[in-house]
Design a protein around this motif. Structure first.
Motif, PDB file in Angstrom:
ATOM      1  N   GLU A 357       0.825  -1.177   0.095  1.00 32.25           N
ATOM      2  CA  GLU A 357       0.105   0.099   0.045  1.00 32.25           C
ATOM      3  C   GLU A 357       0.905   1.358   0.119  1.00 32.25           C
ATOM      4  OE1 GLU A 357      -2.971   0.286   2.720  1.00 32.25           O
ATOM      5  OE2 GLU A 357      -3.931  -1.768   2.568  1.00 32.25           O
ATOM      6  N   ASP A 358       1.983   1.177   0.700  1.00 33.15           N
ATOM      7  CA  ASP A 358       2.978   2.485   0.726  1.00 33.15           C
ATOM      8  C   ASP A 358       3.595   2.715  -0.724  1.00 33.15           C
ATOM      9  OD1 ASP A 358       2.527   2.784   3.619  1.00 33.15           O
ATOM     10  OD2 ASP A 358       4.478   1.612   4.047  1.00 33.15           O
ATOM     11  N   GLU A 359       3.776   1.660  -1.444  1.00 33.14           N
ATOM     12  CA  GLU A 359       4.317   1.754  -2.859  1.00 33.14           C
ATOM     13  C   GLU A 359       3.259   2.496  -3.671  1.00 33.14           C
ATOM     14  OE1 GLU A 359       7.429  -1.448  -3.698  1.00 33.14           O
ATOM     15  OE2 GLU A 359       5.555  -2.256  -3.135  1.00 33.14           O
ATOM     16  N   ILE A 360       2.145   1.919  -3.435  1.00 34.09           N
ATOM     17  CA  ILE A 360       0.873   2.767  -4.311  1.00 34.09           C
ATOM     18  C   ILE A 360       0.592   4.122  -3.928  1.00 34.09           C
ATOM     19  CG2 ILE A 360      -1.833   2.496  -4.866  1.00 34.09           C
ATOM     20  CD1 ILE A 360       0.076   0.293  -6.174  1.00 34.09           C
ATOM     21  N   ARG A 361       0.713   4.289  -2.766  1.00 34.45           N
ATOM     22  CA  ARG A 361       0.376   5.650  -2.456  1.00 34.45           C
ATOM     23  C   ARG A 361       1.410   6.538  -2.648  1.00 34.45           C
ATOM     24  NH1 ARG A 361      -0.275   3.247   2.890  1.00 34.45           N
ATOM     25  NH2 ARG A 361      -2.644   3.270   3.575  1.00 34.45           N
ATOM     26  N   ALA A 362       2.883   6.274  -2.587  1.00 36.44           N
ATOM     27  CA  ALA A 362       3.750   7.219  -3.381  1.00 36.44           C
ATOM     28  C   ALA A 362       3.584   7.225  -4.876  1.00 36.44           C
ATOM     29  CB  ALA A 362       5.185   6.246  -3.135  1.00 36.44           C
ATOM     30  N   ILE A 363       3.166   6.141  -5.605  1.00 39.24           N
ATOM     31  CA  ILE A 363       2.694   6.594  -7.050  1.00 39.24           C
ATOM     32  C   ILE A 363       1.859   7.631  -7.231  1.00 39.24           C
ATOM     33  CG2 ILE A 363       1.685   5.338  -8.933  1.00 39.24           C
ATOM     34  CD1 ILE A 363       3.305   2.847  -8.035  1.00 39.24           C
ATOM     35  N   ALA A 364       0.624   7.363  -6.251  1.00 41.30           N
ATOM     36  CA  ALA A 364      -0.365   8.537  -6.523  1.00 41.30           C
ATOM     37  C   ALA A 364       0.197   9.862  -5.977  1.00 41.30           C
ATOM     38  CB  ALA A 364      -1.633   7.903  -5.632  1.00 41.30           C
ATOM     39  N   LEU A 365       0.613   9.793  -4.714  1.00 38.80           N
ATOM     40  CA  LEU A 365       1.231  11.289  -4.424  1.00 38.80           C
ATOM     41  C   LEU A 365       2.147  11.849  -5.414  1.00 38.80           C
ATOM     42  CD1 LEU A 365       1.327  10.468  -0.559  1.00 38.80           C
ATOM     43  CD2 LEU A 365      -0.143  12.107  -1.714  1.00 38.80           C
ATOM     44  N   ALA A 366       2.864  11.198  -6.095  1.00 37.19           N
ATOM     45  CA  ALA A 366       3.856  11.688  -6.840  1.00 37.19           C
ATOM     46  C   ALA A 366       3.284  12.370  -8.073  1.00 37.19           C
ATOM     47  CB  ALA A 366       4.742  10.673  -7.463  1.00 37.19           C
ATOM     48  N   LYS A 367       1.989  12.167  -8.458  1.00 37.28           N
ATOM     49  CA  LYS A 367       1.224  12.905  -9.367  1.00 37.28           C
ATOM     50  C   LYS A 367       0.602  14.089  -8.798  1.00 37.28           C
ATOM     51  CE  LYS A 367      -1.254  10.585 -12.515  1.00 37.28           C
ATOM     52  NZ  LYS A 367      -0.263  11.014 -13.600  1.00 37.28           N
ATOM     53  N   VAL A 368       0.745  14.450  -7.631  1.00 34.00           N
ATOM     54  CA  VAL A 368       0.169  15.682  -6.781  1.00 34.00           C
ATOM     55  C   VAL A 368       1.150  16.310  -5.881  1.00 34.00           C
ATOM     56  CG1 VAL A 368      -1.776  16.656  -5.781  1.00 34.00           C
ATOM     57  CG2 VAL A 368      -1.944  14.539  -6.890  1.00 34.00           C
ATOM     58  N   PRO A 369       1.968  16.993  -6.673  1.00 36.28           N
ATOM     59  CA  PRO A 369       3.159  17.686  -5.898  1.00 36.28           C
ATOM     60  C   PRO A 369       2.633  18.663  -4.683  1.00 36.28           C
ATOM     61  CG  PRO A 369       3.624  17.962  -8.101  1.00 36.28           C
ATOM     62  CD  PRO A 369       2.246  17.312  -8.018  1.00 36.28           C
ATOM     63  N   ALA A 371       0.866  17.267  -2.140  1.00 39.80           N
ATOM     64  CA  ALA A 371      -0.023  16.569  -1.276  1.00 39.80           C
ATOM     65  C   ALA A 371       0.707  15.572  -0.331  1.00 39.80           C
ATOM     66  CB  ALA A 371      -0.931  15.975  -2.149  1.00 39.80           C
ATOM     67  N   THR A 372       0.208  15.200   0.682  1.00 35.00           N
ATOM     68  CA  THR A 372       0.851  14.018   1.621  1.00 35.00           C
ATOM     69  C   THR A 372      -0.154  13.325   1.945  1.00 35.00           C
ATOM     70  OG1 THR A 372      -0.208  15.266   3.614  1.00 35.00           O
ATOM     71  CG2 THR A 372       1.856  16.021   2.860  1.00 35.00           C
ATOM     72  N   ALA A 373       0.224  12.076   2.780  1.00 41.76           N
ATOM     73  CA  ALA A 373      -0.622  10.940   2.822  1.00 41.76           C
ATOM     74  C   ALA A 373      -1.842  11.174   3.502  1.00 41.76           C
ATOM     75  CB  ALA A 373       0.108   9.770   3.802  1.00 41.76           C
ATOM     76  N   SER A 374      -1.690  12.302   4.401  1.00 45.19           N
ATOM     77  CA  SER A 374      -3.191  12.650   5.073  1.00 45.19           C
ATOM     78  C   SER A 374      -4.207  13.161   3.923  1.00 45.19           C
ATOM     79  CB  SER A 374      -2.647  13.732   6.130  1.00 45.19           C
ATOM     80  OG  SER A 374      -2.393  14.767   5.438  1.00 45.19           O
ATOM     81  N   ASP A 375      -3.789  13.695   2.768  1.00 40.18           N
ATOM     82  CA  ASP A 375      -4.853  14.026   1.914  1.00 40.18           C
ATOM     83  C   ASP A 375      -5.479  12.808   1.076  1.00 40.18           C
ATOM     84  OD1 ASP A 375      -4.231  16.780   2.463  1.00 40.18           O
ATOM     85  OD2 ASP A 375      -2.247  16.542   1.434  1.00 40.18           O
ATOM     86  N   LEU A 376      -4.942  11.668   1.520  1.00 37.24           N
ATOM     87  CA  LEU A 376      -5.276  10.322   0.360  1.00 37.24           C
ATOM     88  C   LEU A 376      -6.113   9.594   1.032  1.00 37.24           C
ATOM     89  CD1 LEU A 376      -2.815   8.631  -1.879  1.00 37.24           C
ATOM     90  CD2 LEU A 376      -4.075   7.401  -0.364  1.00 37.24           C
ATOM     91  N   ARG A 377      -7.043   8.920   0.462  1.00 35.15           N
ATOM     92  CA  ARG A 377      -7.883   7.911   0.897  1.00 35.15           C
ATOM     93  C   ARG A 377      -7.760   6.856  -0.294  1.00 35.15           C
ATOM     94  NH1 ARG A 377      -7.366  10.827   4.246  1.00 35.15           N
ATOM     95  NH2 ARG A 377      -8.835  11.756   5.892  1.00 35.15           N
ATOM     96  N   MET A 378      -7.785   5.576   0.038  1.00 34.25           N
ATOM     97  CA  MET A 378      -7.734   4.579  -0.858  1.00 34.25           C
ATOM     98  C   MET A 378      -8.204   3.248  -0.371  1.00 34.25           C
ATOM     99  SD  MET A 378      -3.676   3.615  -2.132  1.00 34.25           S
ATOM    100  CE  MET A 378      -2.504   2.788  -1.023  1.00 34.25           C
ATOM    101  N   GLN A 379      -8.516   2.276  -1.169  1.00 40.17           N
ATOM    102  CA  GLN A 379      -8.685   0.953  -0.881  1.00 40.17           C
ATOM    103  C   GLN A 379      -8.255  -0.065  -1.967  1.00 40.17           C
ATOM    104  OE1 GLN A 379     -13.027   1.038   0.088  1.00 40.17           O
ATOM    105  NE2 GLN A 379     -13.636   0.757  -2.039  1.00 40.17           N
ATOM    106  N   LEU A 380      -8.373  -1.256  -1.613  1.00 38.60           N
ATOM    107  CA  LEU A 380      -8.021  -2.427  -2.488  1.00 38.60           C
ATOM    108  C   LEU A 380      -9.346  -2.954  -3.216  1.00 38.60           C
ATOM    109  CD1 LEU A 380      -5.994  -4.424  -3.879  1.00 38.60           C
ATOM    110  CD2 LEU A 380      -6.163  -5.853  -1.933  1.00 38.60           C
ATOM    111  N   ASP A 381      -9.193  -3.234  -4.413  1.00 33.03           N
ATOM    112  CA  ASP A 381     -10.771  -3.549  -4.864  1.00 33.03           C
ATOM    113  C   ASP A 381     -10.510  -4.650  -6.028  1.00 33.03           C
ATOM    114  OD1 ASP A 381     -13.236  -3.645  -5.388  1.00 33.03           O
ATOM    115  OD2 ASP A 381     -13.773  -1.713  -5.836  1.00 33.03           O
TER     116      ASP A 381
END
Length: 421
Positions: A357-369, A371-381
């Protein structure tokens, strides 16, 4: 890409269809003056040069459309499904279509002119026989296609042509505005310039007063019309002009982005003139996606108005990644109002170990300079047995929605919208 609605029959309806196919015409389908169901079937089969033994009907019934009685026919030859509507009184074919590729392909790719030629040849129509002809490139599941539309002999034709092979992926035609014993005609009294002049005069606006003006020919129930759209004085105008008579068929206007001011006048965001042109909007979108125009195989920019604001819709496809991008760029500021990207037809195998999950968060946050982990919500589907992460990032007044492959880390979709929309 059929425009027709294919009819799904219940068991009872299928049973009735079997009776109709096996027996002579019933009273319901053989009213006095009607050609009869068997004759309608024969007309459709003869049009395709198919024998009755080669066809299996799933729908065969009498229907009504705007007071015109016709026979609704759906059948298959084992590889292709066909749809026909046959006039119950005259026996004329009102419409016809198929939902699979026709046996028409070239040995290589085709351009817009080639797609047009293929469609016209398949319909047995020459360009001079048409009174409206349009070819539009598009992408369908990562495949470049051409939508070819034309009108001839009171019939509207629609084709989808594969750009890579010249294969006809789908086709249909309709006898638009069909009235037995009449001819809709093809004469025109006004051209695009004439339609524009009629609309502007009716609105009391000169061309110089507009900041956006577009005239688009179209067909409406077999009648050539012009859709005229323009923006002036904080108001958006839309007209439909009959090409044969110059009659205004419909009109409406909206005070887009209306905001009263202290002086009692009105202003609309974006009407002071854009600081970005089409080339600039294209450059902004490409830079945001991290690609160049040379990386794309389909690139389209179109000016439009949204709530009184000039915007550019930018769409392109990058074959090396299989991703299709759609942007809306503000014409005044160059800001990206919204965007989304989709990995069309994405099907790489999910093998090995899934990413954390940390790797996926890093991929997503890299696209939004910023933004931090506190701004992100996600789930496995899961979808069709495939694992991916679905989530959102809320940052700086924007909402970023994404889907990321759980194994490869590929961004399957990415969409940006204002949280205030």
């Amino acid at each position: 890409m059929m425009k027709k609605r294919w009819i799904s029959l219940t068991a009872a309806a299928l049973a009735m269809t079997a009776v109709l196919a096996a027996c002579a015409d019933s009273p319901a389908t053989a009213e006095p003056g009607y050609v009869g169901l068997d004759a309608a079937k024969e007309t459709a089969l003869n049009d395709l040069q198919l024998s009755a033994a080669d066809a299996s009907f799933t729908t065969a019934e009498l229907a009504d459309r705007n007071g015109t009685a016709y026979y609704e026919l759906d059948f298959t030859d084992g590889t292709t499904t066909y749809h026909y509507a046959v006039d119950a009184v005259t026996g004329a074919i009102i419409e016809s279509g198929t939902d699979t590729a026709a046996a028409s392909a070239t040995s290589g790719p085709v351009d817009e002119a080639g797609a047009q030629a293929l469609a016209l040849a398949d319909a047995g129509i020459t360009e001079t026989d048409t009174v409206y002809l349009r070819v539009q490139p598009d992408y369908d599941d990562g495949r470049l296609v051409y939508d070819v539309e034309f009108f001839a002999d009171s019939t509207e034709y629609d084709y989808e042509i594969d750009a890579a092979t010249g294969t006809i992926l789908s086709k249909d035609y309709d006898a638009e505005g069909y009235v037995p014993g009449t001819d809709s005609g093809s004469g025109t009294a006004v051209d695009e310039a004439g339609a524009q002049a009629i609309a502007l005069a009716d609105a009391g606006i000169t061309e110089a007063d507009t900041v956006y003006l577009r005239v688009q020919p179209d067909y409406d129930d077999g009648r050539l019309v012009y859709d005229v759209e323009f923006f002036a004085d904080s108001t958006e105008y839309d007209y439909e002009i009959d090409a044969a008579t110059g009659t205004i068929l419909s009109k409406d206007y909206d005070a887009e982005g209306y905001h009263p001011t202290s002086g009692g006048s009105t202003t609309a965001s974006g009407t002071t003139g854009g600081t970005v042109d089409e080339a600039g909007a294209q450059a902004i979108a490409l830079a945001d996606a991290g690609v160049t125009a040379a990386d794309t195989s389909y690139l389209q920019v179109r000016a439009d108005y949204d709530d009184g604001r000039l915007v550019y819709d930018v769409e392109f496809y990058v074959p090396s990644t299989g991703i299709e991008y759609d942007y809306e760029i503000d014409g005044t500021t160059g800001a990206i109002r919204d965007m989304d990207s989709d990995a069309e037809g994405y099907t790489p195998a999910q093998t090995g170990s899934a990413k954390s999950e940390d790797e996926i968060r890093a991929i997503a946050l890299a696209k939004v300079p910023g933004a931090t982990a506190s701004d992100l919500r996600m789930q496995l589907d899961y979808d069709d047995g495939r694992q991916y992460y679905e989530g959102s990032i809320y940052y700086d007044g924007l909402e970023y929605e994404f889907e990321i492959d759980a194994y490869s880390g590929a961004v399957l979709s990415w969409e940006v919208d204002s949280i205030y929309d």
